[in-house]
Design a protein around this motif. Structure first.
Motif, PDB file in Angstrom:
ATOM      1  N   UNK A 127       1.923  -4.369  -1.977  1.00  3.41           N
ATOM      2  CA  UNK A 127       1.882  -5.572  -3.294  1.00  3.41           C
ATOM      3  C   UNK A 127       2.464  -4.929  -4.346  1.00  3.41           C
ATOM      4  N   UNK A 128       2.096  -3.920  -4.905  1.00  4.73           N
ATOM      5  CA  UNK A 128       2.550  -4.118  -6.104  1.00  4.73           C
ATOM      6  C   UNK A 128       4.918  -3.082  -5.738  1.00  4.73           C
ATOM      7  N   UNK A 129       5.063  -2.758  -4.609  1.00  7.96           N
ATOM      8  CA  UNK A 129       7.132  -2.703  -4.156  1.00  7.96           C
ATOM      9  C   UNK A 129       7.244  -4.478  -4.033  1.00  7.96           C
ATOM     10  N   UNK A 130       6.582  -4.842  -3.810  1.00 11.53           N
ATOM     11  CA  UNK A 130       7.173  -6.621  -2.554  1.00 11.53           C
ATOM     12  C   UNK A 130       6.677  -7.724  -3.923  1.00 11.53           C
ATOM     13  N   UNK A 131       5.780  -7.143  -5.055  1.00  9.32           N
ATOM     14  CA  UNK A 131       5.692  -8.394  -6.007  1.00  9.32           C
ATOM     15  C   UNK A 131       4.791  -9.142  -5.642  1.00  9.32           C
ATOM     16  N   UNK A 132       3.367  -9.099  -4.531  1.00  6.14           N
ATOM     17  CA  UNK A 132       3.148  -9.921  -4.198  1.00  6.14           C
ATOM     18  C   UNK A 132       1.735  -9.439  -4.161  1.00  6.14           C
ATOM     19  N   UNK A 133       0.972 -10.805  -4.184  1.00  6.09           N
ATOM     20  CA  UNK A 133      -0.631 -10.639  -3.921  1.00  6.09           C
ATOM     21  C   UNK A 133      -1.307  -9.535  -3.195  1.00  6.09           C
ATOM     22  N   UNK A 134      -2.246  -8.718  -3.399  1.00  8.52           N
ATOM     23  CA  UNK A 134      -2.815  -7.909  -1.842  1.00  8.52           C
ATOM     24  C   UNK A 134      -3.323  -8.329  -0.892  1.00  8.52           C
ATOM     25  N   UNK A 135      -3.627 -10.421  -1.213  1.00 14.35           N
ATOM     26  CA  UNK A 135      -3.926 -10.864   0.057  1.00 14.35           C
ATOM     27  C   UNK A 135      -2.856 -11.170   1.162  1.00 14.35           C
ATOM     28  N   UNK A 136      -1.794 -11.127   0.401  1.00  8.49           N
ATOM     29  CA  UNK A 136       0.187 -11.750   1.198  1.00  8.49           C
ATOM     30  C   UNK A 136      -0.411 -10.451   1.914  1.00  8.49           C
ATOM     31  N   UNK A 137      -0.090  -8.940   1.261  1.00  5.17           N
ATOM     32  CA  UNK A 137       0.033  -7.980   2.023  1.00  5.17           C
ATOM     33  C   UNK A 137      -0.860  -7.086   3.398  1.00  5.17           C
ATOM     34  N   UNK A 138      -2.055  -8.046   2.890  1.00  8.94           N
ATOM     35  CA  UNK A 138      -2.453  -7.384   4.352  1.00  8.94           C
ATOM     36  C   UNK A 138      -2.024  -8.484   5.172  1.00  8.94           C
ATOM     37  N   UNK A 139      -1.902  -9.767   4.955  1.00 13.69           N
ATOM     38  CA  UNK A 139      -1.509 -10.989   6.387  1.00 13.69           C
ATOM     39  C   UNK A 139      -0.287  -9.874   6.912  1.00 13.69           C
ATOM     40  N   UNK A 140       0.617  -9.473   5.927  1.00 18.21           N
ATOM     41  CA  UNK A 140       2.111  -9.057   6.102  1.00 18.21           C
ATOM     42  C   UNK A 140       2.009  -8.011   7.811  1.00 18.21           C
ATOM     43  N   UNK A 141       0.501  -7.195   7.157  1.00 18.59           N
ATOM     44  CA  UNK A 141       0.189  -5.743   7.409  1.00 18.59           C
ATOM     45  C   UNK A 141      -0.166  -6.117   8.876  1.00 18.59           C
ATOM     46  N   UNK A 142      -1.188  -7.354   8.429  1.00 12.89           N
ATOM     47  CA  UNK A 142      -1.985  -7.571  10.290  1.00 12.89           C
ATOM     48  C   UNK A 142      -1.200  -8.260  10.744  1.00 12.89           C
ATOM     49  N   UNK A 143       0.072  -8.900  10.321  1.00 16.35           N
ATOM     50  CA  UNK A 143       0.741  -9.220  10.911  1.00 16.35           C
ATOM     51  C   UNK A 143       1.674  -7.718  12.335  1.00 16.35           C
ATOM     52  N   UNK A 144       2.042  -6.894  11.063  1.00 11.25           N
ATOM     53  CA  UNK A 144       2.910  -5.523  11.734  1.00 11.25           C
ATOM     54  C   UNK A 144       2.217  -4.902  12.286  1.00 11.25           C
ATOM     55  N   UNK A 145       0.929  -5.093  12.338  1.00 11.60           N
ATOM     56  CA  UNK A 145       0.003  -3.479  12.924  1.00 11.60           C
ATOM     57  C   UNK A 145      -0.031  -4.315  14.352  1.00 11.60           C
ATOM     58  N   UNK A 146      -0.392  -5.669  14.743  1.00 14.04           N
ATOM     59  CA  UNK A 146      -0.941  -5.832  15.798  1.00 14.04           C
ATOM     60  C   UNK A 146       0.738  -5.462  17.019  1.00 14.04           C
ATOM     61  N   UNK A 147       2.196  -5.469  16.460  1.00 12.75           N
ATOM     62  CA  UNK A 147       3.128  -5.300  16.713  1.00 12.75           C
ATOM     63  C   UNK A 147       3.513  -4.021  16.586  1.00 12.75           C
ATOM     64  N   UNK A 148       2.123  -3.603  16.564  1.00 14.97           N
ATOM     65  CA  UNK A 148       2.405  -1.819  17.029  1.00 14.97           C
ATOM     66  C   UNK A 148       3.616  -0.871  15.581  1.00 14.97           C
ATOM     67  N   UNK A 149       4.128  -1.817  15.020  1.00 10.24           N
ATOM     68  CA  UNK A 149       5.233  -1.194  14.109  1.00 10.24           C
ATOM     69  C   UNK A 149       4.529  -0.970  12.545  1.00 10.24           C
ATOM     70  N   UNK A 150       2.890  -1.043  12.483  1.00  8.63           N
ATOM     71  CA  UNK A 150       2.421   0.008  11.295  1.00  8.63           C
ATOM     72  C   UNK A 150       0.891   0.455  11.659  1.00  8.63           C
TER      73      UNK A 150
END
Length: 175
Positions: free
Chosen positions: A88-111
């Motif tokens: 979140x700090x690296x991307x200058x985003x709110x933690x909730x925004x990062x959570x949404x990104x991670x959910x999608x990337x995890x569903x695709x098997x990237x993280x």
């Protein structure tokens, strides 16, 4: 001898690009226009635009959206493992925004998310092999184009260009 002189002139002639015509068209309209400033700024914008198009096509080719690539890139930049708060700090985003990104990337098997080995209360995000391969594939396309473009310069010229642009950026960052 005259043929040799013509050959020397041809060898030293600078190849023209689109910006040369652009500057020539604007000089009569704006007589105070500095052709070197206009030429440099226009070329920087055009190179940036070209690289943006190459990057966007590489994202399409690898099935990534820009924000997904940015998240994988930030994670890779931390050695492939980070806390969501670090991302979140690296991307200058709110933690909730990062959570949404991670959910999608995890569903695709990237993280994948795992419990931290240092603190079981903390969750770490890891780049999977598939995520690393996708990220690297997209990076390689852009990297190849950067090397292709700057391959027009020799190593000393590339270093000189980087130094000149650093001087410009120091001024820009000082604002």
């Amino acid at each position: 001898m005259e043929a040799d002189a013509d050959a020397d002139t041809e060898d030293t002639a600078v190849e023209r690009d689109w910006t040369d015509g652009h500057v020539e068209r604007w000089l009569p309209v704006l007589p105070d226009l500095d052709p070197d400033v206009e030429g440099a700024v226009t070329r920087m914008k055009l190179v940036t635009s070209h690289l943006r198009k190459v990057r966007e096509q590489s994202l399409v080719d690898f099935g990534l959206q820009r924000h997904e690539f940015d998240t994988l890139h930030a994670l890779a930049g931390r050695g492939g493992r980070a806390a969501p708060s670090e991302l979140a700090a690296d991307l200058d985003l709110a933690p909730a925004s990062v959570t949404g990104r991670l959910d999608a990337l995890e569903a695709r098997g990237h993280v994948r998310r795992t419990h931290s080995t240092a603190d079981r209360r903390r969750i770490d995000v890891e780049l999977t092999d598939a995520g690393r391969a996708t990220w690297l594939g997209a990076m390689d396309v852009l990297g190849h184009e950067e090397y292709r473009l700057l391959g027009a310069l020799d190593a000393d010229e590339r270093r000189y260009l980087a130094d000149l642009l650093r001087r410009v950026m120091v001024v820009a960052e000082g604002d």
